[in-house]
Every structure is written in structure tokens, then in C-alpha cells.
Scaffold this motif. Structure first.
Motif, PDB file in Angstrom:
ATOM      1  N   VAL A  20       3.292  12.611  11.873  1.00 31.60           N
ATOM      2  CA  VAL A  20       3.175  13.651  12.896  1.00 31.60           C
ATOM      3  C   VAL A  20       2.524  14.866  12.253  1.00 31.60           C
ATOM      4  O   VAL A  20       3.027  15.394  11.262  1.00 31.60           O
ATOM      5  CB  VAL A  20       4.557  14.021  13.481  1.00 31.60           C
ATOM      6  N   LEU A  21       1.390  15.266  12.816  1.00 26.91           N
ATOM      7  CA  LEU A  21       0.638  16.401  12.290  1.00 26.91           C
ATOM      8  C   LEU A  21       0.743  17.556  13.281  1.00 26.91           C
ATOM      9  O   LEU A  21       0.466  17.385  14.467  1.00 26.91           O
ATOM     10  CB  LEU A  21      -0.833  16.035  12.118  1.00 26.91           C
ATOM     11  N   THR A  54      -5.563  19.514   7.427  1.00 26.24           N
ATOM     12  CA  THR A  54      -5.901  20.480   6.379  1.00 26.24           C
ATOM     13  C   THR A  54      -4.665  20.675   5.527  1.00 26.24           C
ATOM     14  O   THR A  54      -3.567  20.235   5.886  1.00 26.24           O
ATOM     15  CB  THR A  54      -6.324  21.852   6.954  1.00 26.24           C
ATOM     16  N   SER A  55      -4.813  21.359   4.410  1.00 18.85           N
ATOM     17  CA  SER A  55      -3.673  21.571   3.523  1.00 18.85           C
ATOM     18  C   SER A  55      -2.587  22.431   4.169  1.00 18.85           C
ATOM     19  O   SER A  55      -1.456  22.457   3.703  1.00 18.85           O
ATOM     20  CB  SER A  55      -4.122  22.199   2.209  1.00 18.85           C
ATOM     21  N   LEU A  56      -2.915  23.131   5.245  1.00 12.91           N
ATOM     22  CA  LEU A  56      -1.929  23.965   5.944  1.00 12.91           C
ATOM     23  C   LEU A  56      -1.256  23.237   7.101  1.00 12.91           C
ATOM     24  O   LEU A  56      -0.371  23.780   7.749  1.00 12.91           O
ATOM     25  CB  LEU A  56      -2.602  25.233   6.480  1.00 12.91           C
ATOM     26  N   THR A  57      -1.677  22.011   7.375  1.00 13.70           N
ATOM     27  CA  THR A  57      -1.119  21.252   8.489  1.00 13.70           C
ATOM     28  C   THR A  57       0.282  20.769   8.150  1.00 13.70           C
ATOM     29  O   THR A  57       0.473  20.080   7.149  1.00 13.70           O
ATOM     30  CB  THR A  57      -2.007  20.028   8.812  1.00 13.70           C
ATOM     31  N   PRO A  58       1.286  21.130   8.949  1.00 16.36           N
ATOM     32  CA  PRO A  58       2.624  20.606   8.699  1.00 16.36           C
ATOM     33  C   PRO A  58       2.662  19.103   9.001  1.00 16.36           C
ATOM     34  O   PRO A  58       2.032  18.640   9.954  1.00 16.36           O
ATOM     35  CB  PRO A  58       3.527  21.398   9.642  1.00 16.36           C
ATOM     36  N   SER A  85       0.839  -1.209   0.000  1.00 13.15           N
ATOM     37  CA  SER A  85       0.000   0.000   0.000  1.00 13.15           C
ATOM     38  C   SER A  85       0.867   1.250   0.000  1.00 13.15           C
ATOM     39  O   SER A  85       1.847   1.339   0.729  1.00 13.15           O
ATOM     40  CB  SER A  85      -0.910   0.023   1.226  1.00 13.15           C
ATOM     41  N   GLN A  86       0.489   2.220  -0.829  1.00 14.14           N
ATOM     42  CA  GLN A  86       1.207   3.490  -0.899  1.00 14.14           C
ATOM     43  C   GLN A  86       0.362   4.655  -0.408  1.00 14.14           C
ATOM     44  O   GLN A  86       0.894   5.710  -0.108  1.00 14.14           O
ATOM     45  CB  GLN A  86       1.656   3.755  -2.335  1.00 14.14           C
ATOM     46  N   THR A  87      -0.949   4.484  -0.326  1.00  9.85           N
ATOM     47  CA  THR A  87      -1.861   5.561   0.047  1.00  9.85           C
ATOM     48  C   THR A  87      -2.543   5.243   1.373  1.00  9.85           C
ATOM     49  O   THR A  87      -3.047   4.137   1.566  1.00  9.85           O
ATOM     50  CB  THR A  87      -2.924   5.763  -1.048  1.00  9.85           C
ATOM     51  N   PHE A  88      -2.533   6.235   2.269  1.00 11.34           N
ATOM     52  CA  PHE A  88      -3.156   6.089   3.583  1.00 11.34           C
ATOM     53  C   PHE A  88      -3.989   7.333   3.864  1.00 11.34           C
ATOM     54  O   PHE A  88      -3.589   8.449   3.533  1.00 11.34           O
ATOM     55  CB  PHE A  88      -2.096   5.945   4.674  1.00 11.34           C
ATOM     56  N   LYS A  89      -5.128   7.149   4.511  1.00 10.45           N
ATOM     57  CA  LYS A  89      -5.996   8.265   4.867  1.00 10.45           C
ATOM     58  C   LYS A  89      -5.470   8.942   6.130  1.00 10.45           C
ATOM     59  O   LYS A  89      -5.037   8.279   7.064  1.00 10.45           O
ATOM     60  CB  LYS A  89      -7.412   7.747   5.104  1.00 10.45           C
ATOM     61  N   LEU A  90      -5.518  10.274   6.133  1.00  8.81           N
ATOM     62  CA  LEU A  90      -5.126  11.050   7.307  1.00  8.81           C
ATOM     63  C   LEU A  90      -6.367  11.363   8.141  1.00  8.81           C
ATOM     64  O   LEU A  90      -7.489  11.321   7.628  1.00  8.81           O
ATOM     65  CB  LEU A  90      -4.432  12.344   6.874  1.00  8.81           C
ATOM     66  N   PRO A  91      -6.182  11.697   9.430  1.00  9.79           N
ATOM     67  CA  PRO A  91      -7.347  12.019  10.271  1.00  9.79           C
ATOM     68  C   PRO A  91      -8.078  13.254   9.764  1.00  9.79           C
ATOM     69  O   PRO A  91      -7.516  14.078   9.043  1.00  9.79           O
ATOM     70  CB  PRO A  91      -6.734  12.245  11.654  1.00  9.79           C
ATOM     71  N   SER A  92      -9.317  13.394  10.151  1.00  5.64           N
ATOM     72  CA  SER A  92     -10.146  14.507   9.679  1.00  5.64           C
ATOM     73  C   SER A  92      -9.610  15.867  10.112  1.00  5.64           C
ATOM     74  O   SER A  92      -9.976  16.886   9.542  1.00  5.64           O
ATOM     75  CB  SER A  92     -11.575  14.332  10.161  1.00  5.64           C
ATOM     76  N   GLY A 130      -6.520  14.942   2.103  1.00  4.66           N
ATOM     77  CA  GLY A 130      -6.692  14.112   3.284  1.00  4.66           C
ATOM     78  C   GLY A 130      -5.996  12.765   3.226  1.00  4.66           C
ATOM     79  O   GLY A 130      -6.305  11.867   4.000  1.00  4.66           O
ATOM     80  N   LYS A 131      -5.034  12.631   2.319  1.00  2.00           N
ATOM     81  CA  LYS A 131      -4.306  11.370   2.170  1.00  2.00           C
ATOM     82  C   LYS A 131      -2.813  11.620   2.094  1.00  2.00           C
ATOM     83  O   LYS A 131      -2.375  12.674   1.654  1.00  2.00           O
ATOM     84  CB  LYS A 131      -4.737  10.643   0.898  1.00  2.00           C
ATOM     85  N   ILE A 132      -2.046  10.630   2.516  1.00  2.00           N
ATOM     86  CA  ILE A 132      -0.601  10.661   2.332  1.00  2.00           C
ATOM     87  C   ILE A 132      -0.261   9.545   1.350  1.00  2.00           C
ATOM     88  O   ILE A 132      -0.768   8.430   1.460  1.00  2.00           O
ATOM     89  CB  ILE A 132       0.159  10.518   3.668  1.00  2.00           C
TER      90      ILE A 132
END
Length: 85
Positions: free
Chosen positions: A81-82, A39-43, A29-36, A63-65
């Protein structure tokens, strides 16, 4: 400025909170969902088996990495780490 000081100066935005999400790699797997809360500004910082990953080894959007190469197999071996402003 100090003449005898060398190096790179950086400027960082203040981060008010940090949260981590642990993912389990499966070597495919290369794609994982991030928590809700993402946002696009989240480091975002990524560690695989406790090793910080270079920014060019993954991308974050919608919303994915997405990793260029799938993380190796392991339970909770990928730490995302968000930061929160």
C-alpha cells in the motif's frame, strides 16, 4: 492535557491518495519492483496474506521493496500500500 488520558500521541502527515500493488510470492524472491509513482517520501505498508508486516521485515529504496525473508507462495498474496502526499 488531560491527566486521566494515557497512551501515545502521534502526529501524521495528511495523505491525499492511496494505491495498492499486489505481488505474488514464490517462496524464493525477496526483491520486487515498486510502481514508478513511488518516491523515497512515499509511505509504505505491507500485508502478506492480509496480515500487516512489521517495518523491520522489509526495506524500501531505489524503487524496490526487499523482504528479509521471501514471501510465501501465493497469487497476489502480498499487498503493498503506497500513500501519496
Amino acid at each position: 492535557r488531560y491527566i486521566s488520558v494515557t497512551g501515545v500521541q502521534t502526529c501524521a502527515l495528511p495523505i491525499s491518495g492511496i494505491s495498492s500493488q499486489y505481488l505474488s510470492g514464490d517462496s524464493t524472491s525477496q526483491t520486487f519492483k515498486l510502481p514508478s509513482s513511488y518516491t523515497s517520501l512515499t509511505p509504505v505498508l505491507v500485508f502478506i496474506n492480509n496480515t500487516k508486516q512489521a517495518l523491520d521485515t522489509y526495506s524500501v529504496s531505489d524503487g524496490k521493496i526487499v523482504f528479509k525473508k521471501p514471501p510465501p507462495m501465493g497469487k497476489d498474496n502480498v499487498q503493498v500500500v503506497l500513500g501519496e502526499y
